[in-house]
Design a protein around this motif. Structure first.
Motif, mmCIF file in Angstrom:
data_model
loop_
_atom_site.group_PDB
_atom_site.id
_atom_site.type_symbol
_atom_site.label_atom_id
_atom_site.label_comp_id
_atom_site.label_asym_id
_atom_site.label_seq_id
_atom_site.Cartn_x
_atom_site.Cartn_y
_atom_site.Cartn_z
ATOM 1 N N THR A 111 12.514 3.105 3.147
ATOM 2 C CA THR A 111 12.595 2.552 1.796
ATOM 3 C C THR A 111 11.806 3.407 0.800
ATOM 4 N N HIS A 112 10.979 4.322 1.308
ATOM 5 C CA HIS A 112 10.215 5.258 0.473
ATOM 6 C C HIS A 112 9.150 4.520 -0.345
ATOM 7 N N GLY A 113 8.337 5.292 -1.040
ATOM 8 C CA GLY A 113 7.298 4.689 -1.868
ATOM 9 C C GLY A 113 5.985 5.432 -1.767
ATOM 10 N N VAL A 114 4.901 4.679 -1.630
ATOM 11 C CA VAL A 114 3.556 5.245 -1.519
ATOM 12 C C VAL A 114 2.976 4.835 -0.176
ATOM 13 N N GLY A 115 2.436 5.795 0.549
ATOM 14 C CA GLY A 115 1.795 5.530 1.827
ATOM 15 C C GLY A 115 0.387 6.080 1.826
ATOM 16 N N ARG A 116 -0.344 5.789 2.902
ATOM 17 C CA ARG A 116 -1.727 6.244 3.014
ATOM 18 C C ARG A 116 -1.836 7.269 4.135
ATOM 19 N N LEU A 117 -2.363 8.418 3.793
ATOM 20 C CA LEU A 117 -2.474 9.536 4.718
ATOM 21 C C LEU A 117 -3.916 9.673 5.184
ATOM 22 N N ALA A 118 -4.118 9.679 6.502
ATOM 23 C CA ALA A 118 -5.449 9.873 7.081
ATOM 24 C C ALA A 118 -5.552 11.301 7.587
ATOM 25 N N VAL A 119 -6.483 12.063 7.012
ATOM 26 C CA VAL A 119 -6.630 13.486 7.306
ATOM 27 C C VAL A 119 -8.003 13.751 7.919
ATOM 28 N N PRO A 120 -8.087 14.514 9.011
ATOM 29 C CA PRO A 120 -9.405 14.833 9.581
ATOM 30 C C PRO A 120 -10.170 15.806 8.683
ATOM 31 N N VAL A 157 -2.322 13.847 12.278
ATOM 32 C CA VAL A 157 -2.691 12.915 11.218
ATOM 33 C C VAL A 157 -2.107 11.536 11.496
ATOM 34 N N ALA A 158 -2.531 10.587 10.709
ATOM 35 C CA ALA A 158 -1.962 9.239 10.734
ATOM 36 C C ALA A 158 -1.450 8.931 9.336
ATOM 37 N N PHE A 159 -0.350 8.204 9.275
ATOM 38 C CA PHE A 159 0.261 7.841 7.996
ATOM 39 C C PHE A 159 0.650 6.374 8.066
ATOM 40 N N GLU A 160 0.238 5.596 7.063
ATOM 41 C CA GLU A 160 0.494 4.156 7.060
ATOM 42 C C GLU A 160 1.150 3.731 5.761
ATOM 43 N N VAL A 161 2.123 2.823 5.889
ATOM 44 C CA VAL A 161 2.779 2.238 4.719
ATOM 45 C C VAL A 161 2.905 0.747 4.962
ATOM 46 N N ASP A 162 2.794 -0.040 3.907
ATOM 47 C CA ASP A 162 2.878 -1.488 4.082
ATOM 48 C C ASP A 162 3.404 -2.147 2.816
ATOM 49 N N ARG A 163 3.769 -3.411 2.965
ATOM 50 C CA ARG A 163 4.153 -4.269 1.851
ATOM 51 C C ARG A 163 3.494 -5.623 2.078
ATOM 52 N N ILE A 164 2.926 -6.190 1.020
ATOM 53 C CA ILE A 164 2.217 -7.461 1.135
ATOM 54 C C ILE A 164 2.742 -8.432 0.092
ATOM 55 N N ASP A 165 3.118 -9.621 0.530
ATOM 56 C CA ASP A 165 3.523 -10.706 -0.360
ATOM 57 C C ASP A 165 2.316 -11.619 -0.521
ATOM 58 N N GLU A 166 1.583 -11.407 -1.593
ATOM 59 C CA GLU A 166 0.328 -12.126 -1.801
ATOM 60 C C GLU A 166 0.539 -13.626 -1.938
ATOM 61 N N ALA A 167 1.658 -14.013 -2.553
ATOM 62 C CA ALA A 167 1.889 -15.429 -2.813
ATOM 63 C C ALA A 167 2.060 -16.230 -1.533
ATOM 64 N N PHE A 168 2.656 -15.629 -0.502
ATOM 65 C CA PHE A 168 2.940 -16.361 0.727
ATOM 66 C C PHE A 168 2.147 -15.842 1.926
ATOM 67 N N SER A 169 1.194 -14.948 1.696
ATOM 68 C CA SER A 169 0.353 -14.401 2.770
ATOM 69 C C SER A 169 1.209 -13.796 3.883
ATOM 70 N N GLU A 170 2.250 -13.097 3.483
ATOM 71 C CA GLU A 170 3.136 -12.428 4.422
ATOM 72 C C GLU A 170 3.085 -10.927 4.180
ATOM 73 N N GLY A 171 3.524 -10.154 5.164
ATOM 74 C CA GLY A 171 3.581 -8.722 4.955
ATOM 75 C C GLY A 171 3.882 -7.969 6.232
ATOM 76 N N TRP A 172 3.998 -6.656 6.096
ATOM 77 C CA TRP A 172 4.239 -5.812 7.254
ATOM 78 C C TRP A 172 3.531 -4.477 7.047
ATOM 79 N N SER A 173 3.301 -3.776 8.142
ATOM 80 C CA SER A 173 2.721 -2.438 8.062
ATOM 81 C C SER A 173 3.327 -1.571 9.162
ATOM 82 N N VAL A 174 3.449 -0.294 8.872
ATOM 83 C CA VAL A 174 3.982 0.675 9.826
ATOM 84 C C VAL A 174 3.009 1.844 9.908
#
Length: 224
Positions: A111-120, A157-174
């Motif tokens: 789905t693309h977007g913004v992710g978080r990159l972990a770099v040593p 490296v590690a790369f993480e992306v997620d989506r959070i639905d704050e209103a319903f306390s739901e979400g996912w992460s990859v």
């Protein structure tokens, strides 16, 4: 449909933000404008007005109906949580935690977007956000030499992306782990330029492409 002269509406939002947030939330839920209007008990033409007119400033009752239709909060629709980190809400009473399959993970990544990159780094791992996309199964992003994202070249490296639905306390992460390397082939870099969905939010001449080859892809989801 009245318009006010003030540059801010309910909740202190800047004019134009409300329409963008409504449309974005509709897209997240896969709802058409007609479906959303029906749920909110309003005419589709009025919903279109709210989404497209920067000066639209609906009343509290309209905002409450919209928030309910879009399974979110007035606070979120009006931008009250813009400067706050996600996850401040209470956990749901009956959360369900599930592991995602690799196929599900890759579908969410695409789905693309913004992710978080972990770099040593010498002083310890560094984590930075990057605009990314998926190309031929790999994670690719643009940066410039000398930046933290550029330090990923030649490292695991590690790369993480997620989506959070704050209103319903739901979400996912990859989470993706694997080697990263600079794209040195001019033809491949040009092809990535042509296929790019967005430009880096940081701006400036960011012409260095890096590719992360996924070795492990895992994910999780929390639903109510």
């Amino acid at each position: 449909m009245t318009e006010r002269a003030s540059s801010h509406g309910a909740g202190g939002r800047t004019r134009g933000d409300l329409g963008r947030r409504i449309a974005q939330r509709r897209t997240e839920l896969g709802l058409s404008r007609q479906e959303t209007a029906t749920r909110a008990g309003m005419a589709p033409a009025y919903l279109q007005y709210l989404e497209e007119r920067p000066t639209a400033d609906p009343g509290a009752g309209t905002l409450l109906r919209l928030a309910g239709a879009l399974r979110t909060t007035v606070w979120h629709l009006t931008g009250g949580d813009t400067e706050l980190p996600p996850g401040l809400g209470r956990a749901a009473r009956t959360p369900r935690f599930t592991e995602l399959t690799e196929a599900e993970c890759r579908s969410l990544l695409a789905t693309h977007g913004v992710g978080r990159l972990a770099v040593p780094a010498d002083t310890g791992p560094l984590v930075v956000p990057v605009n990314y996309q998926v190309a031929e199964g790999a994670i690719v992003y643009r940066t410039e030499p000398g930046t933290t994202p550029a330090q990923a070249d030649g490292h695991q490296v590690a790369f993480e992306v997620d989506r959070i639905d704050e209103a319903f306390s739901e979400g996912w992460s990859v989470l993706v782990r694997g080697p990263a390397g600079a794209v040195t082939d001019p033809d491949e870099a040009a092809r990535l330029d042509e296929q790019a969905f967005t430009t880096p939010w940081a701006g400036g001449p960011r012409d260095l492409w890096l590719r992360i080859e996924p070795v492990t892809v895992t994910g999780r989801r929390i639903t109510v």
